[in-house]
Scaffold this active site. Structure first.
Site, PDB file in Angstrom:
ATOM      1  N   ASP A  67      28.717  31.282  34.415  1.00 56.81           N
ATOM      2  CA  ASP A  67      29.097  30.891  35.766  1.00 56.81           C
ATOM      3  C   ASP A  67      28.012  30.427  36.916  1.00 56.81           C
ATOM      4  O   ASP A  67      26.809  30.980  36.624  1.00 56.81           O
ATOM      5  CB  ASP A  67      30.124  31.675  36.153  1.00 56.81           C
ATOM      6  CG  ASP A  67      29.698  33.319  36.162  1.00 56.81           C
ATOM      7  OD1 ASP A  67      28.338  33.485  36.057  1.00 56.81           O
ATOM      8  OD2 ASP A  67      30.497  34.035  36.294  1.00 56.81           O
ATOM      9  N   ASN A 135      37.666  44.449  38.524  1.00 52.55           N
ATOM     10  CA  ASN A 135      39.148  43.788  38.355  1.00 52.55           C
ATOM     11  C   ASN A 135      39.418  43.400  37.028  1.00 52.55           C
ATOM     12  O   ASN A 135      40.478  42.771  37.005  1.00 52.55           O
ATOM     13  CB  ASN A 135      39.284  43.224  39.438  1.00 52.55           C
ATOM     14  CG  ASN A 135      38.523  41.840  39.270  1.00 52.55           C
ATOM     15  OD1 ASN A 135      37.991  41.691  38.637  1.00 52.55           O
ATOM     16  ND2 ASN A 135      38.578  41.078  40.533  1.00 52.55           N
ATOM     17  N   HIS A 137      37.521  40.965  35.416  1.00 54.85           N
ATOM     18  CA  HIS A 137      37.295  39.432  35.363  1.00 54.85           C
ATOM     19  C   HIS A 137      36.324  39.248  34.403  1.00 54.85           C
ATOM     20  O   HIS A 137      35.405  40.326  34.247  1.00 54.85           O
ATOM     21  CB  HIS A 137      37.037  38.890  36.620  1.00 54.85           C
ATOM     22  CG  HIS A 137      35.727  39.260  37.308  1.00 54.85           C
ATOM     23  ND1 HIS A 137      35.424  39.174  38.807  1.00 54.85           N
ATOM     24  CD2 HIS A 137      34.461  39.831  36.875  1.00 54.85           C
ATOM     25  CE1 HIS A 137      34.183  39.586  38.820  1.00 54.85           C
ATOM     26  NE2 HIS A 137      33.517  40.019  37.900  1.00 54.85           N
ATOM     27  N   GLU A 142      39.460  35.345  37.486  1.00 53.75           N
ATOM     28  CA  GLU A 142      39.890  36.532  38.205  1.00 53.75           C
ATOM     29  C   GLU A 142      41.441  36.874  38.011  1.00 53.75           C
ATOM     30  O   GLU A 142      42.016  35.835  37.428  1.00 53.75           O
ATOM     31  CB  GLU A 142      39.716  36.338  39.723  1.00 53.75           C
ATOM     32  CG  GLU A 142      38.295  36.091  40.355  1.00 53.75           C
ATOM     33  CD  GLU A 142      37.414  37.276  40.410  1.00 53.75           C
ATOM     34  OE1 GLU A 142      37.930  38.178  39.985  1.00 53.75           O
ATOM     35  OE2 GLU A 142      36.710  36.851  41.188  1.00 53.75           O
TER      36      GLU A 142
HETATM   37  P1  PGA Z   1      27.934  43.844  37.306  1.00 56.32           P
HETATM   38  O1  PGA Z   1      29.071  42.585  37.424  1.00 56.32           O
HETATM   39  O2  PGA Z   1      27.224  43.551  35.942  1.00 56.32           O
HETATM   40  O3  PGA Z   1      27.174  43.393  38.457  1.00 56.32           O
HETATM   41  O4  PGA Z   1      28.777  45.007  37.549  1.00 56.32           O
HETATM   42  C1  PGA Z   1      29.845  42.295  36.221  1.00 56.32           C
HETATM   43  C2  PGA Z   1      30.654  41.363  36.653  1.00 56.32           C
HETATM   44  O5  PGA Z   1      31.069  41.155  37.728  1.00 56.32           O
HETATM   45  O6  PGA Z   1      31.104  40.528  35.592  1.00 56.32           O
END
Ligand code: PGA
Length: 239
Positions: A67, A135, A137, A142
């Site tokens: 992404d 959450n 995702h 999301e």
């Molecule tokens: P993070 O993000 O590794 O910074 O916790 C993971 C994500 O949001 O997929």
């Protein structure tokens, strides 16, 4: 779904790097699906070390990132383009034209998504690395009433804008949209490794491991794949 729980972040990073390294050794011209965020940083550090020590050769490897924010310039300090070059690509011998990251500065976001989907599908990902949001995702898929199958433009939830604001000057500075592989794009990878560290990922990990699939926790769709390894630290697993 296989689960590996390690004592700490360092061990998670090493275990993940070993899987990526094995993939490259077994298939030097493999296609890697890569993730950004703070979780895979240690894994990238370990892969850079292995490259420096002469243990890995990335010259035939192709990469696709999950992404990118939208809109954002490549050279923005917070773009995933910058993140990947700083944390991995600048330190290894991957070919520049073998690196693929959705273009956050594309004039037409949907056209960019369609062309990204076409190329990633054509190549086929051998090993996809994933983080997981608090959450649930994966990529920027999301929680929602329904999930997109293919690469698409999406709005970030308030939760994600807030979580990612730690990298920006303010919450307002976080782009509110992103280009992301869809759930189907991710599930098309032959093998998937999901990394999770820290207490704040505990609820998402519990939801992922409870054997049910729901669009309220996009990562739960990984239960439909037959080769997923979840690698987490004790804090993410035990809460
Ligand atoms: P993070 O993000 O590794 O910074 O916790 C993971 C994500 O949001 O997929």
């Amino acid at each position: 779904m296989r689960l590996q729980v390690f004592e700490n972040y360092e061990e998670v990073s090493k275990a993940a790097a070993k899987i990526v390294a094995s993939q490259i050794i077994v298939k030097p011209d493999c296609v890697l699906g890569l993730a950004t965020g703070s979780t895979p940083v240690g894994m990238y550090r370990e892969l850079c070390r292995m490259y420096r020590d002469g243990l890995l050769d990335f010259s035939a490897v192709t990469t696709f990132n999950l992404d990118e924010y939208y809109p954002i310039d490549r050279d923005n300090a917070q773009s995933y383009h910058t993140f990947m070059w700083e944390n991995l690509f600048s330190h290894i011998n991957v070919r520049k034209d073998a690196v693929h990251i959705p273009d956050g500065s594309a004039l037409d976001a949907q056209t960019e998504c369609d062309s990204y989907e076409r190329v990633v599908t054509e190549k086929g990902v051998d090993l996809q690395i994933l983080g997981i949001g608090q959450n649930g995702h994966i990529g920027f898929n999301e929680p929602d009433e329904s999930l997109e199958v293919k690469t698409h433009v999406t709005a970030l939830t308030d939760n994600t804008v807030h979580a990612n604001s730690r990298f920006f000057e303010s919450e307002e500075a976080v782009p509110k949209k992103a280009l992301t592989m869809g759930i189907g794009t991710i599930l098309a990878a032959k093998k998937i490794v999901l990394l999770a560290c820290g207490k704040n990922k505990h609820d998402a990990i519990v939801g992922l491991l409870n054997g049910r699939v729901t669009t309220a926790l996009p990562a739960s769709f990984l239960n439909l794949h037959n080769d997923v390894i979840v690698i987490c630290d004790k804090e993410a697993y035990e809460g």
